[in-house]
Write a protein that holds these residues in place. Sequence first.
Motif, PDB file in Angstrom:
ATOM      1  N   PRO A 175      30.039  40.066  35.369  1.00 27.26           N
ATOM      2  CA  PRO A 175      30.601  41.389  35.647  1.00 27.26           C
ATOM      3  C   PRO A 175      32.117  41.332  35.744  1.00 27.26           C
ATOM      4  N   SER A 176      32.745  42.467  35.629  1.00 27.96           N
ATOM      5  CA  SER A 176      34.205  42.516  35.704  1.00 27.96           C
ATOM      6  C   SER A 176      34.643  43.779  36.447  1.00 27.96           C
ATOM      7  N   ILE A 177      35.858  43.769  36.924  1.00 29.36           N
ATOM      8  CA  ILE A 177      36.428  44.914  37.634  1.00 29.36           C
ATOM      9  C   ILE A 177      37.398  45.634  36.706  1.00 29.36           C
ATOM     10  N   ALA A 178      37.283  46.955  36.651  1.00 28.55           N
ATOM     11  CA  ALA A 178      38.231  47.771  35.893  1.00 28.55           C
ATOM     12  C   ALA A 178      39.100  48.527  36.901  1.00 28.55           C
ATOM     13  N   TRP A 179      40.294  48.009  37.149  1.00 28.52           N
ATOM     14  CA  TRP A 179      41.190  48.642  38.104  1.00 28.52           C
ATOM     15  C   TRP A 179      41.754  49.942  37.531  1.00 28.52           C
ATOM     16  N   ASP A 180      42.039  50.885  38.392  1.00 24.52           N
ATOM     17  CA  ASP A 180      42.826  52.046  37.975  1.00 24.52           C
ATOM     18  C   ASP A 180      44.149  51.512  37.418  1.00 24.52           C
ATOM     19  N   ARG A 219      48.663  47.791  37.720  1.00 26.56           N
ATOM     20  CA  ARG A 219      50.076  47.435  37.527  1.00 26.56           C
ATOM     21  C   ARG A 219      50.734  47.047  38.855  1.00 26.56           C
ATOM     22  N   TYR A 220      50.399  47.790  39.905  1.00 22.00           N
ATOM     23  CA  TYR A 220      50.970  47.483  41.220  1.00 22.00           C
ATOM     24  C   TYR A 220      50.565  46.077  41.676  1.00 22.00           C
ATOM     25  N   LEU A 221      49.278  45.753  41.522  1.00 22.30           N
ATOM     26  CA  LEU A 221      48.793  44.443  41.943  1.00 22.30           C
ATOM     27  C   LEU A 221      49.439  43.318  41.132  1.00 22.30           C
ATOM     28  N   GLU A 222      49.562  43.519  39.823  1.00 19.99           N
ATOM     29  CA  GLU A 222      50.164  42.485  38.982  1.00 19.99           C
ATOM     30  C   GLU A 222      51.639  42.286  39.314  1.00 19.99           C
ATOM     31  N   ALA A 231      52.891  42.760  42.259  1.00 20.83           N
ATOM     32  CA  ALA A 231      52.962  42.170  43.595  1.00 20.83           C
ATOM     33  C   ALA A 231      52.515  40.708  43.614  1.00 20.83           C
ATOM     34  N   PHE A 232      51.443  40.384  42.845  1.00 19.93           N
ATOM     35  CA  PHE A 232      50.847  39.049  42.934  1.00 19.93           C
ATOM     36  C   PHE A 232      50.934  38.233  41.648  1.00 19.93           C
ATOM     37  N   GLY A 233      51.185  38.884  40.542  1.00 24.65           N
ATOM     38  CA  GLY A 233      51.188  38.199  39.258  1.00 24.65           C
ATOM     39  C   GLY A 233      49.827  38.317  38.572  1.00 24.65           C
ATOM     40  N   PRO A 234      49.799  38.379  37.229  1.00 24.53           N
ATOM     41  CA  PRO A 234      48.543  38.591  36.492  1.00 24.53           C
ATOM     42  C   PRO A 234      47.474  37.530  36.765  1.00 24.53           C
ATOM     43  N   GLN A 235      47.867  36.259  36.862  1.00 25.66           N
ATOM     44  CA  GLN A 235      46.878  35.196  37.051  1.00 25.66           C
ATOM     45  C   GLN A 235      46.173  35.312  38.399  1.00 25.66           C
ATOM     46  N   LYS A 236      46.923  35.600  39.445  1.00 20.91           N
ATOM     47  CA  LYS A 236      46.306  35.719  40.768  1.00 20.91           C
ATOM     48  C   LYS A 236      45.397  36.942  40.834  1.00 20.91           C
ATOM     49  N   VAL A 237      45.822  38.049  40.209  1.00 19.24           N
ATOM     50  CA  VAL A 237      44.983  39.249  40.170  1.00 19.24           C
ATOM     51  C   VAL A 237      43.680  38.956  39.433  1.00 19.24           C
TER      52      VAL A 237
END
Length: 206
Positions: A5-10, A15-18, A20-26
């Motif tokens: 399964p996967s998560i589809a973020w709004d 964009r906010y999470l990436e 803040a944390f970077g794409p790999q961590k997200v």
Amino acid sequence: MRFAPSIAWDPTVGRYLENAFGPQKVHRFSESLCKPSLCTCLRVNTRRTSAQVVVQQLKQLFPHTQPYTHPILTSAVIVPGAGPLQPDYQLCGDREVLVNRYAGEAVLKGANVFAPGLLAATPGIAPDDLVAVSVAVGQPSQRWCGVNRGMTLTADRRKQLNNHEQHYIGIGRVTAGRRGLFRAQEGLAVEMVQRVFEIPPCNGEH
């Protein structure tokens, strides 16, 4: 039938999470949010027994696990699980039952399937048959997954489920034929024999 399964973020949230944390961590914590915790933590009432006694009892209940006392919180016992695993769905032939999201989440934490969580099944199922167990997840904006309770999973209807997320979570043994499964309003419907995640069910253990 791989469990992935996967998560589809709004988009705005993503964009906010990436940022803040970077794409790999997200990506890493998004993957983790799609899986159950492999460790169950039990708090022991040390006025009635000890963590060591509980560990020994758990080893007898679940001989394939290695529970242990938490190294810092000595009144806590950790029960490890395993996964993700790959059940042998060929054992089921073409037999399948579909469960709702809440039943599916419970199965991932070690539960069996009970009558209220059963949604649909393929025709011709007999008592004690092995069946593939899948879970239907609705779209983010919908609570309904598009499947009514009692629906027959024909080949055409299986194709219709492509509009909704469907994930296979294990293999179980049905307790009744197809008609009996949906007549029951409570009780055990499918006893799980292989799961994608093998996590000991500790509910009801005292």
